[in-house]
Design a protein around this motif. Structure first.
Motif, PDB file in Angstrom:
ATOM      1  N   SER A 245      -0.457  17.732 -40.315  1.00 21.20           N
ATOM      2  CA  SER A 245      -0.269  18.877 -41.200  1.00 21.20           C
ATOM      3  C   SER A 245       0.870  19.711 -40.630  1.00 21.20           C
ATOM      4  O   SER A 245       0.732  20.332 -39.591  1.00 21.20           O
ATOM      5  CB  SER A 245      -1.561  19.688 -41.264  1.00 21.20           C
TER       6      SER A 245
ATOM      7  N   MET B  31      -3.805  17.391 -47.285  1.00 27.16           N
ATOM      8  CA  MET B  31      -3.013  16.160 -47.418  1.00 27.16           C
ATOM      9  C   MET B  31      -2.973  15.397 -46.092  1.00 27.16           C
ATOM     10  O   MET B  31      -2.719  14.196 -46.073  1.00 27.16           O
ATOM     11  CB  MET B  31      -1.596  16.486 -47.898  1.00 27.16           C
TER      12      MET B  31
ATOM     13  N   LYS C 284      12.904  20.507 -47.393  1.00 25.03           N
ATOM     14  CA  LYS C 284      11.581  21.116 -47.498  1.00 25.03           C
ATOM     15  C   LYS C 284      10.549  20.431 -46.601  1.00 25.03           C
ATOM     16  O   LYS C 284       9.379  20.765 -46.635  1.00 25.03           O
ATOM     17  CB  LYS C 284      11.095  21.075 -48.950  1.00 25.03           C
ATOM     18  N   GLY C 285      10.980  19.412 -45.852  1.00 26.53           N
ATOM     19  CA  GLY C 285      10.050  18.753 -44.943  1.00 26.53           C
ATOM     20  C   GLY C 285       9.248  17.644 -45.599  1.00 26.53           C
ATOM     21  O   GLY C 285       8.410  17.022 -44.964  1.00 26.53           O
ATOM     22  N   PHE C 286       9.496  17.428 -46.901  1.00 34.29           N
ATOM     23  CA  PHE C 286       8.703  16.406 -47.583  1.00 34.29           C
ATOM     24  C   PHE C 286       9.018  15.011 -47.045  1.00 34.29           C
ATOM     25  O   PHE C 286       8.136  14.164 -46.922  1.00 34.29           O
ATOM     26  CB  PHE C 286       8.938  16.460 -49.095  1.00 34.29           C
TER      27      PHE C 286
ATOM     28  N   VAL D 105       4.107  21.804 -46.974  1.00 43.49           N
ATOM     29  CA  VAL D 105       4.906  20.713 -47.531  1.00 43.49           C
ATOM     30  C   VAL D 105       4.096  19.984 -48.595  1.00 43.49           C
ATOM     31  O   VAL D 105       3.146  19.275 -48.308  1.00 43.49           O
ATOM     32  CB  VAL D 105       5.342  19.717 -46.439  1.00 43.49           C
TER      33      VAL D 105
ATOM     34  N   ARG E 255       7.094  14.498 -44.048  1.00 41.72           N
ATOM     35  CA  ARG E 255       5.694  14.242 -44.390  1.00 41.72           C
ATOM     36  C   ARG E 255       5.513  12.769 -44.761  1.00 41.72           C
ATOM     37  O   ARG E 255       4.562  12.128 -44.331  1.00 41.72           O
ATOM     38  CB  ARG E 255       5.298  15.155 -45.558  1.00 41.72           C
TER      39      ARG E 255
ATOM     40  N   SER F  91      -1.638  21.619 -48.546  1.00 40.38           N
ATOM     41  CA  SER F  91      -0.792  20.981 -47.535  1.00 40.38           C
ATOM     42  C   SER F  91      -1.641  20.501 -46.362  1.00 40.38           C
ATOM     43  O   SER F  91      -1.401  19.425 -45.809  1.00 40.38           O
ATOM     44  CB  SER F  91       0.265  21.983 -47.065  1.00 40.38           C
ATOM     45  N   LEU F  92      -2.652  21.285 -46.016  1.00 37.06           N
ATOM     46  CA  LEU F  92      -3.535  20.899 -44.908  1.00 37.06           C
ATOM     47  C   LEU F  92      -4.374  19.676 -45.257  1.00 37.06           C
ATOM     48  O   LEU F  92      -4.443  18.711 -44.487  1.00 37.06           O
ATOM     49  CB  LEU F  92      -4.445  22.081 -44.541  1.00 37.06           C
TER      50      LEU F  92
END
Ligand SMILES: Nc1ncnc2c1ncn2[C@@H]1O[C@H](COP(=O)(O)OP(=O)(O)OP(=O)(O)O)[C@@H](O)[C@H]1O
Ligand SMILES: [Mg+2]
Lengths: 296, 363
Positions: A81, A147, B197-199, A86, B202, A144-145
């Motif tokens: 996370s 995910m 955006k950091g995607f 994000v 991720r 976001s967490l």
């Protein structure tokens, strides 16, 4: 069993040493917190552990895998996370969770079930079908967490998981994290002392890329903070002899033994109006060690 | 894996109205505007000048009947100088010179001789479409006037009339290719946005390879490109576009165009750190390239240096091939060079893209 282990982990950004010779051993099922001021190197550490950044020097083992040599194996067992929220803005919450689930090769049915459980637990179900750009900041944060949790990873990296949440949501997340205790290995970073204090098995205080103290919350407080303090309000306190100080018309005694203090003070003619003790806090420990205040 | 990313990216594109507006709306708006601006077909009166060097009865009849055709207004000139001046002043948009012996030759033609009629037309090159309308009118009128199929030569400057021109046919290929070039900022902006955006990070915390990510972004853009091509063609046909060449070959050219555009977008996104670098950079790159490669106006009259520069851009080959197919109905052999260049360019761009993506994965 060790779940996360680093040896001499170091990251340099053009001469700036963000993480400096970090040696960590985190046991399976342990919840370990990294506590440190801005720029201490917490996020950089998490990024190296989750194979997003290559270390300049040092070794990382995640379970039986080497993070630099076997990133894909590592990525299968971790959930991350990030510090920033994000999410995919034009998808709704279900779709966001589904994406991460599918990237982890989960089947659709399991994704659905897990999503339902997570959305319900963190109070997102009502708005789950709205595109996420319409959600509030705190709701996005919660999405976001979760995910990071959809694929039920054995190891969780949570970079400031409750940043910007209201106390109620924060507590809901704490509750949820507590449920994993002993079962999942969790490395979290935080600025909230209470969070670190309440959740962690052990805390590593990090400053300028180095671990400056590492122990259980209780022992850290015991070791580094002042003793319990007793504050007494009453008449004749200025006549008391001994190593006490007076602050704001209150007698400050660095001693936790309330019974003894009451007996002694009455002998010296003090009429006690109120008496209270102050527990040592992690905050004091932190300031004591790093000389810095944390942002909240 | 790839499909999960693809479906996410498709949703991101289609739910973002700005993006889809640019990709589909803008080129269609271009087509409609071009059509209205230049194509008020038939209703408008064209002023043309005539210089009659023959001064015979036949040439007079020829001119008179030409003047009776609706939409044409004839102004007579004694010499070329005055006609040229009016052309430059914009009072007429073309003038035709009827050569000496026109009448005599026409008589001979009527008596079955094999003679050539030579008509000279000069026209304002900024209005090629209106001029071409005039030229086609003159062509058919002259053939009618001579009553038999004669070898008629019309010397028109600066564009010859060896093929039938149609307004939509001329500008549609350029606009389609320009529309596909909007994929460059779309791809660049989208991937850079996700990086910023950091995607992307991720996604990179999940077990996917860089090639899968790259395909997960190109595939949805490619699907968008197919929709673009279909939509543009549909609008083109609605506006009366006629394709003289092989339509599948034309599709192939458009698809190659989409691919190299996606490739360039990807390379830009690998380089750019922030979306506000990627998008403007893409546009700054695109507009001059679009102009230089003759997307909007023909390249024939450009300076050789400009032409040489234009030959460096894949868009030049795309538009040449597409225009040849639409306008001239060229065979594959005539455009094979362009197609091979496009294929090689696409492959190179994707290889570079994959290489840059691999570097992007681990820092
Ligand atoms: N990509 C980068 N390039 C250069 N320097 C960087 C980069 N990332 C981090 N740093 C530097 O490394 C140091 C540690 O940053 P890091 O983000 O790890 O801190 P942090 O402990 O997470 O701080 P915060 O509490 O603000 O999140 C900082 O001085 C930061 O400026
Ligand atoms: Mg951080």
């Amino acid at each position: 069993m060790i779940a996360i282990e680093t040896h001499g982990l170091t990251k340099e950004f053009n001469g700036l040493i963000a993480v400096d010779n970090l040696n960590l051993k985190i046991k399976k099922g342990e919840l370990f917190s990294l506590l440190g001021p801005n720029g201490a190197g917490k996020t950089t550490t998490i990024k190296m552990l989750s194979c997003l950044l290559n270390p300049t020097h040092g070794k990382i083992r995640i379970l039986e895998y080497d993070a630099v040599e076997q990133p894909y194996e590592v990525k299968k067992v971790i959930g991350v996370s990030p510090q920033e929220t994000v999410i995919s803005e034009f998808l709704n919450s279900w779709e966001n969770l589904e994406l991460i689930g599918r990237l982890h090769r989960m089947d659709k049915k399991t994704i659905k079930e897990r999503s339902k459980e997570l959305l319900e637990t963190l109070g997102l179900m009502e708005r789950a079908k709205d595109p996420v750009h319409k959600l509030s900041g705190g709701m996005k944060r919660r999405l976001s967490l979760i995910m990071a949790l959809i694929h039920d990873p054995a190891i969780l990296f949570l970079d400031e998981p409750t940043l910007g949440l209201d106390p109620q949501s924060r507590r809901a997340i704490w509750e949820y994290i507590r449920k994993f205790k002993g079962e999942k290995t969790i490395l979290l970073t935080t600025h909230y002392m209470e969070e670190a204090d309440q959740l962690s098995d052990r805390i590593g205080i990090i400053d300028e890329g180095r671990i400056v103290a590492l122990d259980t919350p209780e022992r850290l407080k015991e070791r580094y903070s002042k003793k319990k303090v007793v504050l007494v309000e009453g008449e004749n306190i200025e006549n008391v002899k001994g190593k006490y100080t007076i602050d704001n018309n209150r007698l400050v005694i660095e001693d936790g033994d309330i019974k003894g203090i009451v007996e002694r003070l009455s002998k010296e003619g003090v009429i006690i109006k109120s008496i209270k003790t102050e527990e040592p806090t992690l905050e004091e420990v932190f300031i004591e060690i790093t000389g810095k205040e944390l942002r909240e | 894996m790839i499909l999960a990313l693809t479906s996410r990216n498709i949703k991101e594109i289609f739910r973002n109205r700005m993006r889809i507006g640019f990709l589909l709306g803008m080129p269609i708006a271009f087509m409609l505007i071009f059509n209205v601006a230049f194509g008020s077909s038939g209703e408008e009166i064209i002023n043309v000048g005539i210089i009659d060097l023959d001064n015979s009865e036949i040439s007079a009849t020829y001119i008179e009947n030409l003047g009776n055709i609706s939409g044409i207004n004839i102004i007579s000139y004694d010499n070329e100088e005055n006609a040229l001046k009016d052309l430059k002043d914009g009072n007429i948009l073309a003038y035709m010179t009827i050569p000496e012996h026109f009448g005599e030759n026409m008589m001979l033609i009527w008596n079955n001789s094999n003679l050539e009629i030579d008509l000279k037309i000069k026209y304002d090159e900024t209005l090629p479409n209106t001029a071409s309308k005039f030229i086609s009118i003159v062509t058919s009128y002259t053939l009618q006037f001579s009553r038999v199929s004669i070898p008629l030569r019309i010397d028109s400057e600066p564009i010859n009339i060896s093929y039938e021109k149609n307004l939509v046919n001329f500008f549609a290929p350029g606009i389609v290719i320009f529309g596909l070039m909007v994929l460059i900022p779309t791809a660049g902006g989208m991937i850079t946005h996700d990086k910023e955006k950091g995607f992307m990070e991720r996604i990179l915390t999940t077990p996917v390879t860089s090639t899968q990510i790259l395909l997960g972004y190109s595939l949805p853009l490619f699907i968008v490109a197919l929709i673009q091509i279909a939509t543009y063609m549909g609008v083109g046909f609605a506006l009366g576009m006629k394709i003289y060449g092989n339509i599948f070959l034309l599709f192939a050219v458009y698809i190659l165009t989409a691919l190299w555009c996606i490739g360039i977008g990807m390379i830009i996104s690998a380089w750019a750190k922030r979306e506000d670098q990627a998008e403007p950079f893409s546009w700054i790159f695109m507009i001059p390239v679009a102009m230089l490669s003759g997307l909007w106006f023909p390249l024939e009259n450009m300076h050789p240096v400009v032409k040489a520069i234009a030959n460096l851009f894949p868009s030049t080959y795309s538009v040449n091939a597409a225009r040849a197919l639409v306008l001239k109905g060229s065979e594959f052999s005539a455009i094979s060079n362009s197609i091979y260049i496009l294929i090689v360019t696409t492959v190179i761009l994707f290889l570079v893209g994959i290489f840059l993506f691999k570097k992007l994965v681990v820092k």
